[in-house]
Motif scaffolding. Structure first.
Motif, PDB file in Angstrom:
ATOM      1  N   THR A  78       0.839  -1.192   0.000  1.00  0.00           N
ATOM      2  CA  THR A  78       0.000   0.000   0.000  1.00  0.00           C
ATOM      3  C   THR A  78       0.874   1.241   0.000  1.00  0.00           C
ATOM      4  OG1 THR A  78      -0.135   0.075   2.405  1.00  0.00           O
ATOM      5  CG2 THR A  78      -1.866  -1.148   1.254  1.00  0.00           C
ATOM      6  N   ALA A  79       0.348   2.304  -0.571  1.00  0.00           N
ATOM      7  CA  ALA A  79       1.037   3.590  -0.596  1.00  0.00           C
ATOM      8  C   ALA A  79      -0.020   4.680  -0.656  1.00  0.00           C
ATOM      9  CB  ALA A  79       1.953   3.676  -1.801  1.00  0.00           C
ATOM     10  N   ASN A  80       0.241   5.787  -0.002  1.00  0.00           N
ATOM     11  CA  ASN A  80      -0.676   6.914  -0.050  1.00  0.00           C
ATOM     12  C   ASN A  80      -0.258   7.818  -1.204  1.00  0.00           C
ATOM     13  OD1 ASN A  80      -2.208   9.205   0.280  1.00  0.00           O
ATOM     14  ND2 ASN A  80      -2.025   9.223   2.494  1.00  0.00           N
ATOM     15  N   LEU A  81      -1.035   7.798  -2.266  1.00  0.00           N
ATOM     16  CA  LEU A  81      -0.723   8.564  -3.473  1.00  0.00           C
ATOM     17  C   LEU A  81      -1.616   9.794  -3.623  1.00  0.00           C
ATOM     18  CD1 LEU A  81      -0.343   5.534  -5.905  1.00  0.00           C
ATOM     19  CD2 LEU A  81       1.476   6.813  -4.778  1.00  0.00           C
ATOM     20  N   ASP A  82      -2.324  10.147  -2.562  1.00  0.00           N
ATOM     21  CA  ASP A  82      -3.295  11.242  -2.635  1.00  0.00           C
ATOM     22  C   ASP A  82      -2.698  12.546  -3.164  1.00  0.00           C
ATOM     23  OD1 ASP A  82      -5.028   9.423  -1.586  1.00  0.00           O
ATOM     24  OD2 ASP A  82      -5.327  10.457   0.324  1.00  0.00           O
ATOM     25  N   LYS A  83      -1.458  12.843  -2.815  1.00  0.00           N
ATOM     26  CA  LYS A  83      -0.855  14.110  -3.219  1.00  0.00           C
ATOM     27  C   LYS A  83      -0.474  14.145  -4.700  1.00  0.00           C
ATOM     28  CE  LYS A  83       0.719  15.448   1.296  1.00  0.00           C
ATOM     29  NZ  LYS A  83       1.760  16.030   2.101  1.00  0.00           N
ATOM     30  N   VAL A  84      -0.388  13.000  -5.337  1.00  0.00           N
ATOM     31  CA  VAL A  84       0.003  12.978  -6.751  1.00  0.00           C
ATOM     32  C   VAL A  84      -1.152  12.639  -7.691  1.00  0.00           C
ATOM     33  CG1 VAL A  84       2.423  12.478  -6.249  1.00  0.00           C
ATOM     34  CG2 VAL A  84       0.849  10.585  -6.659  1.00  0.00           C
ATOM     35  N   LEU A  85      -2.344  12.423  -7.112  1.00  0.00           N
ATOM     36  CA  LEU A  85      -3.514  12.072  -7.920  1.00  0.00           C
ATOM     37  C   LEU A  85      -4.624  13.093  -7.742  1.00  0.00           C
ATOM     38  CD1 LEU A  85      -3.683   8.284  -7.041  1.00  0.00           C
ATOM     39  CD2 LEU A  85      -2.876   9.262  -9.191  1.00  0.00           C
ATOM     40  N   LYS A 118      -8.564  14.029  -7.097  1.00  0.00           N
ATOM     41  CA  LYS A 118      -9.517  13.466  -6.132  1.00  0.00           C
ATOM     42  C   LYS A 118     -10.219  12.221  -6.653  1.00  0.00           C
ATOM     43  CE  LYS A 118      -9.777  16.217  -2.463  1.00  0.00           C
ATOM     44  NZ  LYS A 118      -9.240  15.712  -1.234  1.00  0.00           N
ATOM     45  N   ALA A 119     -10.597  12.241  -7.910  1.00  0.00           N
ATOM     46  CA  ALA A 119     -11.364  11.131  -8.490  1.00  0.00           C
ATOM     47  C   ALA A 119     -10.591   9.811  -8.497  1.00  0.00           C
ATOM     48  CB  ALA A 119     -11.793  11.475  -9.906  1.00  0.00           C
ATOM     49  N   LEU A 153      -3.201  12.337 -12.877  1.00  0.00           N
ATOM     50  CA  LEU A 153      -2.092  12.837 -12.069  1.00  0.00           C
ATOM     51  C   LEU A 153      -2.340  14.299 -11.730  1.00  0.00           C
ATOM     52  CD1 LEU A 153       0.824  11.269 -14.125  1.00  0.00           C
ATOM     53  CD2 LEU A 153       0.098  10.583 -11.824  1.00  0.00           C
ATOM     54  N   SER A 154      -2.200  14.622 -10.478  1.00  0.00           N
ATOM     55  CA  SER A 154      -2.400  15.991 -10.033  1.00  0.00           C
ATOM     56  C   SER A 154      -1.419  16.910 -10.751  1.00  0.00           C
ATOM     57  CB  SER A 154      -2.178  16.062  -8.520  1.00  0.00           C
ATOM     58  OG  SER A 154      -2.384  17.364  -8.055  1.00  0.00           O
ATOM     59  N   GLY A 155      -1.937  17.975 -11.327  1.00  0.00           N
ATOM     60  CA  GLY A 155      -1.094  18.933 -12.040  1.00  0.00           C
ATOM     61  C   GLY A 155      -1.015  18.706 -13.535  1.00  0.00           C
ATOM     62  N   VAL A 156      -1.556  17.586 -14.014  1.00  0.00           N
ATOM     63  CA  VAL A 156      -1.594  17.317 -15.451  1.00  0.00           C
ATOM     64  C   VAL A 156      -3.007  17.645 -15.938  1.00  0.00           C
ATOM     65  CG1 VAL A 156      -1.327  15.602 -17.281  1.00  0.00           C
ATOM     66  CG2 VAL A 156       0.153  15.504 -15.263  1.00  0.00           C
ATOM     67  N   SER A 157      -3.118  18.697 -16.720  1.00  0.00           N
ATOM     68  CA  SER A 157      -4.432  19.118 -17.211  1.00  0.00           C
ATOM     69  C   SER A 157      -4.850  18.273 -18.414  1.00  0.00           C
ATOM     70  CB  SER A 157      -4.379  20.589 -17.625  1.00  0.00           C
ATOM     71  OG  SER A 157      -3.574  20.742 -18.788  1.00  0.00           O
ATOM     72  N   GLU A 158      -6.101  18.419 -18.796  1.00  0.00           N
ATOM     73  CA  GLU A 158      -6.589  17.739 -20.004  1.00  0.00           C
ATOM     74  C   GLU A 158      -5.801  18.220 -21.225  1.00  0.00           C
ATOM     75  OE1 GLU A 158      -8.626  15.220 -20.319  1.00  0.00           O
ATOM     76  OE2 GLU A 158      -9.218  15.164 -18.206  1.00  0.00           O
ATOM     77  N   ALA A 159      -5.459  19.515 -21.271  1.00  0.00           N
ATOM     78  CA  ALA A 159      -4.666  20.044 -22.384  1.00  0.00           C
ATOM     79  C   ALA A 159      -3.269  19.439 -22.380  1.00  0.00           C
ATOM     80  CB  ALA A 159      -4.580  21.573 -22.301  1.00  0.00           C
ATOM     81  N   ASP A 160      -2.669  19.288 -21.197  1.00  0.00           N
ATOM     82  CA  ASP A 160      -1.359  18.635 -21.096  1.00  0.00           C
ATOM     83  C   ASP A 160      -1.450  17.199 -21.614  1.00  0.00           C
ATOM     84  OD1 ASP A 160      -0.283  20.903 -19.794  1.00  0.00           O
ATOM     85  OD2 ASP A 160      -0.690  20.066 -17.797  1.00  0.00           O
ATOM     86  N   ALA A 161      -2.516  16.511 -21.208  1.00  0.00           N
ATOM     87  CA  ALA A 161      -2.712  15.126 -21.637  1.00  0.00           C
ATOM     88  C   ALA A 161      -2.833  15.036 -23.153  1.00  0.00           C
ATOM     89  CB  ALA A 161      -3.947  14.537 -20.962  1.00  0.00           C
ATOM     90  N   GLU A 162      -3.537  15.976 -23.754  1.00  0.00           N
ATOM     91  CA  GLU A 162      -3.659  15.989 -25.217  1.00  0.00           C
ATOM     92  C   GLU A 162      -2.307  16.201 -25.878  1.00  0.00           C
ATOM     93  OE1 GLU A 162      -6.725  18.611 -26.711  1.00  0.00           O
ATOM     94  OE2 GLU A 162      -8.079  18.016 -25.074  1.00  0.00           O
ATOM     95  N   HIS A 163      -1.493  17.088 -25.314  1.00  0.00           N
ATOM     96  CA  HIS A 163      -0.158  17.336 -25.873  1.00  0.00           C
ATOM     97  C   HIS A 163       0.727  16.091 -25.754  1.00  0.00           C
ATOM     98  CE1 HIS A 163      -0.669  21.573 -26.754  1.00  0.00           C
ATOM     99  NE2 HIS A 163      -1.224  21.736 -25.566  1.00  0.00           N
ATOM    100  N   LEU A 164       0.646  15.409 -24.622  1.00  0.00           N
ATOM    101  CA  LEU A 164       1.419  14.174 -24.462  1.00  0.00           C
ATOM    102  C   LEU A 164       0.983  13.115 -25.463  1.00  0.00           C
ATOM    103  CD1 LEU A 164       1.578  13.963 -20.573  1.00  0.00           C
ATOM    104  CD2 LEU A 164       3.536  14.169 -22.126  1.00  0.00           C
ATOM    105  N   GLN A 165      -0.325  13.048 -25.706  1.00  0.00           N
ATOM    106  CA  GLN A 165      -0.814  12.071 -26.678  1.00  0.00           C
ATOM    107  C   GLN A 165      -0.335  12.419 -28.088  1.00  0.00           C
ATOM    108  OE1 GLN A 165      -5.010  11.233 -26.626  1.00  0.00           O
ATOM    109  NE2 GLN A 165      -4.866   9.835 -28.364  1.00  0.00           N
TER     110      GLN A 165
END
Length: 74
Positions: free
Chosen positions: A4-11, A13-14, A31-43
């Protein structure tokens, strides 16, 4: 043996209670701090859609390895 690990700070809420084996399939925007726009750019740039894709990307893995080597050799 369960790990187990507490990943709350990097995820977001959902995804805070999501187990790791499911998180690898979650979108990078989980991932906390990764926006939908960031995700689109990564894709678009690297075909990264999930946290697992991001973790396994050869460019990100190489960058992480280089940074680790710099830390231990510096």
């Amino acid at each position: 043996m369960a790990v187990t690990a507490n990943l709350d700070k990097v995820l977001t809420k959902a995804y805070e209670s999501t187990p790791p084996d499911e998180l690898v399939k979650a979108p990078v925007a989980a991932l906390s701090g990764v926006s939908e726009a960031d995700a689109e750019h990564l894709q678009q740039a690297f075909n990264i859609k999930t946290i697992g894709d991001l973790a396994g990307n050869k460019y990100f893995r190489a960058a992480s390895a280089i940074a680790d080597l710099a830390r231990i050799s510096g």
